[in-house]
Design an enzyme around this catalytic site. Sequence first.
Site, short mmCIF file in Angstrom:
data_model
loop_
_atom_site.label_atom_id
_atom_site.label_comp_id
_atom_site.label_asym_id
_atom_site.label_seq_id
_atom_site.Cartn_x
_atom_site.Cartn_y
_atom_site.Cartn_z
N ALA A 85 0.82 -1.21 0.00
CA ALA A 85 0.00 0.00 0.00
C ALA A 85 0.86 1.26 0.00
O ALA A 85 0.36 2.35 -0.26
CB ALA A 85 -0.93 0.00 1.21
N LYS A 86 2.14 1.12 0.32
CA LYS A 86 3.08 2.25 0.33
C LYS A 86 2.49 3.48 1.00
O LYS A 86 2.60 4.59 0.49
CB LYS A 86 3.57 2.54 -1.10
CG LYS A 86 4.30 1.36 -1.73
CD LYS A 86 4.97 1.67 -3.05
CE LYS A 86 5.76 0.49 -3.58
NZ LYS A 86 4.97 -0.70 -3.96
N ARG A 87 1.87 3.29 2.16
CA ARG A 87 1.30 4.40 2.90
C ARG A 87 2.39 5.17 3.64
O ARG A 87 3.48 4.62 3.90
CB ARG A 87 0.24 3.90 3.88
CG ARG A 87 -0.95 3.17 3.23
CD ARG A 87 -1.74 4.04 2.27
NE ARG A 87 -3.01 3.45 1.91
CZ ARG A 87 -3.33 2.95 0.71
NH1 ARG A 87 -2.45 2.97 -0.27
NH2 ARG A 87 -4.53 2.47 0.48
#
EC number: 4.1.1.23
Lengths: 305, 305
Positions: free
Chosen positions: B104-106
């Site tokens: 999700a590369k949050r």
Amino acid sequence: MIQQLIEKIQKTKAPICVGLDPMLSYIPEHVLKKSFAEYGETLEGAADAVWNYNKEIVDHTWDLIPAVKPQIAMYEQFGIEGLKVYERTVRYCQEKGLIVIGDAKRGDIGSTSAAYATAHLGKVKVGSKEYSAFNTEFLTVNPYLGTDGVKPFVDVCKAENKGIFVLVKTSNPSSGELQDKLVDGRPVYELVADKVVEWGADCMDGAYSNVGAVVGATYPEMSAILRKLMPKTYFLVPGYGAQGGTAKDLKACFNEDGLGAIVNSSRGIIAAYRQEKYAKFGAEHFAEASRQAVVDMVADINSVL
Amino acid sequence: MIQQLIEKIQKTKAPICVGLDPMLSYIPEHVLKKSFAEYGETLEGAADAVWNYNKEIVDHTWDLIPAVKPQIAMYEQFGIEGLKVYERTVRYCQEKGLIVIGDAKRGDIGSTSAAYATAHLGKVKVGSKEYSAFNTEFLTVNPYLGTDGVKPFVDVCKAENKGIFVLVKTSNPSSGELQDKLVDGRPVYELVADKVVEWGADCMDGAYSNVGAVVGATYPEMSAILRKLMPKTYFLVPGYGAQGGTAKDLKACFNEDGLGAIVNSSRGIIAAYRQEKYAKFGAEHFAEASRQAVVDMVADINSVL
């Protein structure tokens, strides 16, 4: 799209957006109670409380402001039920004529960024049909992966007349760890600023580009430099109020024409009723406190422009 | 959590994960047709096709692999219906005993990263109850905002025995624009690597830390340097196969003990049936092609270890 935002800012004389970042701890007891009575202490109950809270704040502020900025993380934490309320909030604000800046800070390799751009700004093809999923007017974007991670968002901006704000210099205390590091004597945020100008050059919409920048209110000297580096780039400015940025700090984010920046406040507006200053409204009238906080914020910012 | 992943890698002798990144264009006609017949050419129909496609691939590969890595963007593009299938896929893989790395590369400012960490790895409090929303074992995280943007994820890793992989050097062509810039003679990705070591130091789980790093397969000289800089950090390695990384390129990502890296392949596995090499399976037997592609990938990688 940036031109539409500018027109709304000029009409309302309010270069601000309200950050719809509803933590459960901000929501007054009577709102929570009502939702929990109906749905129990469940994700659905929490999401319902968030929706009722948002709706009342929007109903009390929409005529004073050009835009809102919902922070998707605050909805994502309640899973699907929360994301349904994110979508419902986006739609409701759009019905009220507000421009919606989805604060999602997405960014990935090219094909994945293309899917995010589709999800939030564009249309997805399903067989012979096309659908928009979250469909906000703007989205915030993370630049760590470089041009091929940002380009798909820019492409959708062009195709759909939408806009993005790319993180350049963020408002948080440790933003400097990476963003302030010097490369050949220039901080990383300036290199990103150069890129933002490059990405936005063929995405102009009137005097400004649909590719904007996130520039925190908490580092005014840097804002001044960035303002000069990116004269045609609109700034989305977080960090005012609760995070410590003052109106005086903001002046550097604006151009001589009084345009060039839109300042966000989240807690300071949506949880205004919890401040000493607005305590007289009481939790029952939290949205009236939010309205007063908007009026005060607009006056405060306009006093330095 | 990293110890559980390692045990599964050792048991399967497969240091790989399957990237469940289902583009509609990968899904065979007969799968699409069936879903569209039931739900029409709608977001629900698309999501149903994605689910059926995922399920068949998982059913044909779960016994060979330790983990899957669903890319949430591919689900987010179908809105709420897509995200329901993301959640359903996560649960189904966990029932099959697979470890799930949510890609999700949050990353955001502290309070917002805390909400993302809650959404994907932790538990959210609703009144007197607690709920997990997406609840994956690992999550990918973007470091552009610095320590206060990553710390909330690390805190949840400690509290819940979960793990993260922080973007250090990504596999895409333009990753170098920012990540390779030299700061006092050292590239930005090395500075981020130092931070990853720091963040992970008090989050050890056996010989490795629950704070891992994303290191692309496409830049092998850099992988070798990063391997030395981060000896106790597990690498999640994208870029093998379709993006151009070869098994030889991967060797540098592993430690002497044959551990230290898990290599992802998405298209190369889930859309294997579209490759010349696996054409004999035909679109009808796409999941059998995926199984063969897993067998071949494992053999390829083990040949260099």
